[in-house]
Design an enzyme around this catalytic site. Structure first.
Site, short mmCIF file in Angstrom:
data_model
loop_
_atom_site.label_atom_id
_atom_site.label_comp_id
_atom_site.label_asym_id
_atom_site.label_seq_id
_atom_site.Cartn_x
_atom_site.Cartn_y
_atom_site.Cartn_z
N ASP A 1 -10.26 -7.59 -82.97
CA ASP A 1 -10.20 -8.54 -81.86
C ASP A 1 -11.09 -9.75 -82.17
O ASP A 1 -12.21 -9.58 -82.64
CB ASP A 1 -10.70 -7.85 -80.57
CG ASP A 1 -10.49 -8.71 -79.34
OD1 ASP A 1 -9.65 -9.63 -79.39
OD2 ASP A 1 -11.16 -8.46 -78.32
N HIS B 1 1.17 -9.45 -77.39
CA HIS B 1 -0.01 -10.09 -76.80
C HIS B 1 -0.28 -11.46 -77.44
O HIS B 1 -0.58 -12.43 -76.74
CB HIS B 1 -1.21 -9.15 -76.96
CG HIS B 1 -2.47 -9.70 -76.39
ND1 HIS B 1 -2.59 -10.07 -75.06
CD2 HIS B 1 -3.68 -9.96 -76.96
CE1 HIS B 1 -3.81 -10.52 -74.85
NE2 HIS B 1 -4.50 -10.47 -75.97
C1 HEM Z 1 -6.78 -5.29 -72.67
C2 HEM Z 1 -7.25 -6.50 -72.86
C3 HEM Z 1 -7.12 -7.22 -74.17
C4 HEM Z 1 -7.11 -6.73 -75.44
C5 HEM Z 1 -7.26 -5.28 -75.90
C6 HEM Z 1 -6.94 -7.85 -76.33
C7 HEM Z 1 -6.86 -7.74 -77.70
C8 HEM Z 1 -6.48 -8.77 -78.55
C9 HEM Z 1 -6.20 -8.63 -79.95
C10 HEM Z 1 -6.30 -7.33 -80.74
C11 HEM Z 1 -5.86 -9.85 -80.43
C12 HEM Z 1 -5.43 -10.22 -81.86
C13 HEM Z 1 -6.56 -10.66 -82.75
C14 HEM Z 1 -7.25 -11.91 -82.34
O1 HEM Z 1 -6.82 -13.02 -82.67
O2 HEM Z 1 -8.23 -11.81 -81.62
C15 HEM Z 1 -5.94 -10.77 -79.32
C16 HEM Z 1 -5.67 -12.11 -79.40
C17 HEM Z 1 -5.82 -13.00 -78.36
N1 HEM Z 1 -6.09 -12.69 -77.05
FE1 HEM Z 1 -6.44 -10.83 -76.30
N2 HEM Z 1 -6.85 -8.99 -75.59
C18 HEM Z 1 -6.95 -8.66 -74.27
C19 HEM Z 1 -6.91 -9.52 -73.18
C20 HEM Z 1 -6.75 -10.88 -73.27
C21 HEM Z 1 -6.72 -11.79 -72.16
C22 HEM Z 1 -6.87 -11.40 -70.68
C23 HEM Z 1 -6.56 -13.05 -72.67
C24 HEM Z 1 -6.43 -14.38 -71.97
C25 HEM Z 1 -7.05 -14.73 -70.88
C26 HEM Z 1 -6.49 -12.92 -74.11
C27 HEM Z 1 -6.40 -13.98 -74.97
C28 HEM Z 1 -6.18 -13.86 -76.34
C29 HEM Z 1 -5.98 -14.99 -77.22
C30 HEM Z 1 -6.05 -16.46 -76.87
C31 HEM Z 1 -5.73 -14.45 -78.51
C32 HEM Z 1 -5.43 -15.21 -79.80
C33 HEM Z 1 -3.97 -15.59 -79.86
C34 HEM Z 1 -3.68 -16.41 -81.14
O3 HEM Z 1 -3.88 -17.63 -81.09
O4 HEM Z 1 -3.32 -15.79 -82.16
N3 HEM Z 1 -6.62 -11.60 -74.43
N4 HEM Z 1 -6.31 -10.09 -78.19
#
Ligand code: HEM
Length: 307
Positions: free
Chosen positions: A147, A219
């Site tokens: 993450d 996601h």
């Molecule tokens: C259960 C809750 C969540 C989990 C387990 C989670 C996990 C992850 C994972 C594994 C990634 C891919 C790796 C990375 O680029 O960080 C990711 C990307 C991302 N997440 Fe989450 N996330 C969660 C909630 C959220 C929420 C609520 C938001 C927005 C308000 C969010 C916004 C983002 C963004 C902006 C990216 C990068 C997208 C990109 O440009 O590639 N995430 N998240």
């Protein structure tokens, strides 16, 4: 926007850009209605006293900011309201007054800082969320996926996370916090391929899926957003939390405006008009949600030292 829009006088609170350590702690508090402003500011000033190798950052909900600093209000700052999705899921609102984000390398030092904050605030506020977070190996979430990979790096963090010069609250940040409870039993029943479809990256090597391999319901697809050609980047500092029974991710993100965050939430919920929602929501439930304003170091000093 270039990083030159951030002048040296508008310095964020140091915890924002400090590299993530292994330990974090989150405190969400409500101010007592009858506590007076001077008393609250004295308590906050004692709470934030610096400690070796620990960062104590403080942020405020909209009502609390209005109460403590009625002279000015950041344009986007508002309380978080419940969001209902076309996907049948809800993101609840648990807006509170004051948020402390305490983090560092050593869990014991972080805990000492938590005790300092709690002791300083006990006469003026009630603690409603008291949560310990930790960094997992390779910064992996408890789902096993890395993450934070697509986070902006270097000065790009400022562009994404800090209110630019010329706007009210410049040097500060809009903050969103959301405690998610994972349903790992269900997630772990999926094959690794199916899990990768949910997230949008490969599990072991953390490579983003490309082209037709990337489902619109992943996601990453829901949160990698461009508006008028501008990537709606935010700066995430989430950590896993929890124990054997209840565990998940305390999602924590900083942005230069609140729209960047709300757009992503609506896309996750299936409210953006394209018919897709985030399949990650089948395996994790949002339990809390709040917007905060984290003032710059100088605006925080002005608030706490004006007595
Ligand atoms: C259960 C809750 C969540 C989990 C387990 C989670 C996990 C992850 C994972 C594994 C990634 C891919 C790796 C990375 O680029 O960080 C990711 C990307 C991302 N997440 Fe989450 N996330 C969660 C909630 C959220 C929420 C609520 C938001 C927005 C308000 C969010 C916004 C983002 C963004 C902006 C990216 C990068 C997208 C990109 O440009 O590639 N995430 N998240």
């Amino acid at each position: 926007m270039s990083s030159s829009t951030h002048s040296q006088s508008l310095i964020p609170q140091p915890g924002l850009l400090a590299e993530p350590g292994r330990s974090a702690h989150y405190l969400e508090m409500n101010l007592h209605p009858d506590a007076d402003t001077a008393e609250i500011c004295t308590a906050l000033d004692r709470a934030r006293q610096s400690r070796p190798e620990v960062y104590i950052a403080v942020a405020f909900g909209a009502d609390a900011w209005q109460r403590l600093q009625p002279a000015w209000h950041p344009a986007d700052l508002q309380s978080f309201g419940e969001l209902r999705g076309n996907n049948g899921y809800t993101m609840p609102a648990t807006q509170r007054d004051v948020f402390f984000w305490i983090h560092g390398e050593d869990q014991g030092e972080v805990m000492n800082a938590v005790l300092q904050v709690h002791e300083a605030m006990r006469d003026v506020a009630a603690t409603l969320l008291d949560l310990n977070g930790f960094k997992n190996r390779e910064a992996r979430d408890l789902t096993g996926f890395v993450d934070g990979t697509a986070n902006p790096k270097g000065d790009k963090r400022l562009d994404a996370a800090v209110i630019p010069e010329g706007e009210t609250g410049a040097g500060g940040s809009y903050v969103f916090s959301q405690k998610w409870r994972h349903h790992l039993q269900a997630f772990n029943q999926l094959s690794v391929h199916e899990q990768e479809q949910v997230i949008g990256r490969t599990k072991q090597d953390n490579v983003e899926l490309e082209g037709d391999a990337m489902p619109p319901t992943s996601h990453v697809s829901r949160t990698d957003v461009k508006i008028d050609g501008v990537g709606q980047k935010i700066y995430r500092r989430s950590t896993p939390y929890g124990g054997a029974e209840e565990h998940g991710l305390y999602f924590l993100a900083f942005a230069c405006n609140l729209r960047r965050i709300s757009v992503q939430l609506e896309r996750m919920l299936g409210n953006s008009g394209d018919g897709y929602s985030d399949h990650l929501m089948k395996y994790s439930t949002a339990l809390t949600g709040a917007y905060w304003f984290m003032p710059s170091q100088s605006d925080l000093n002005a608030l706490l030292i004006r007595r």
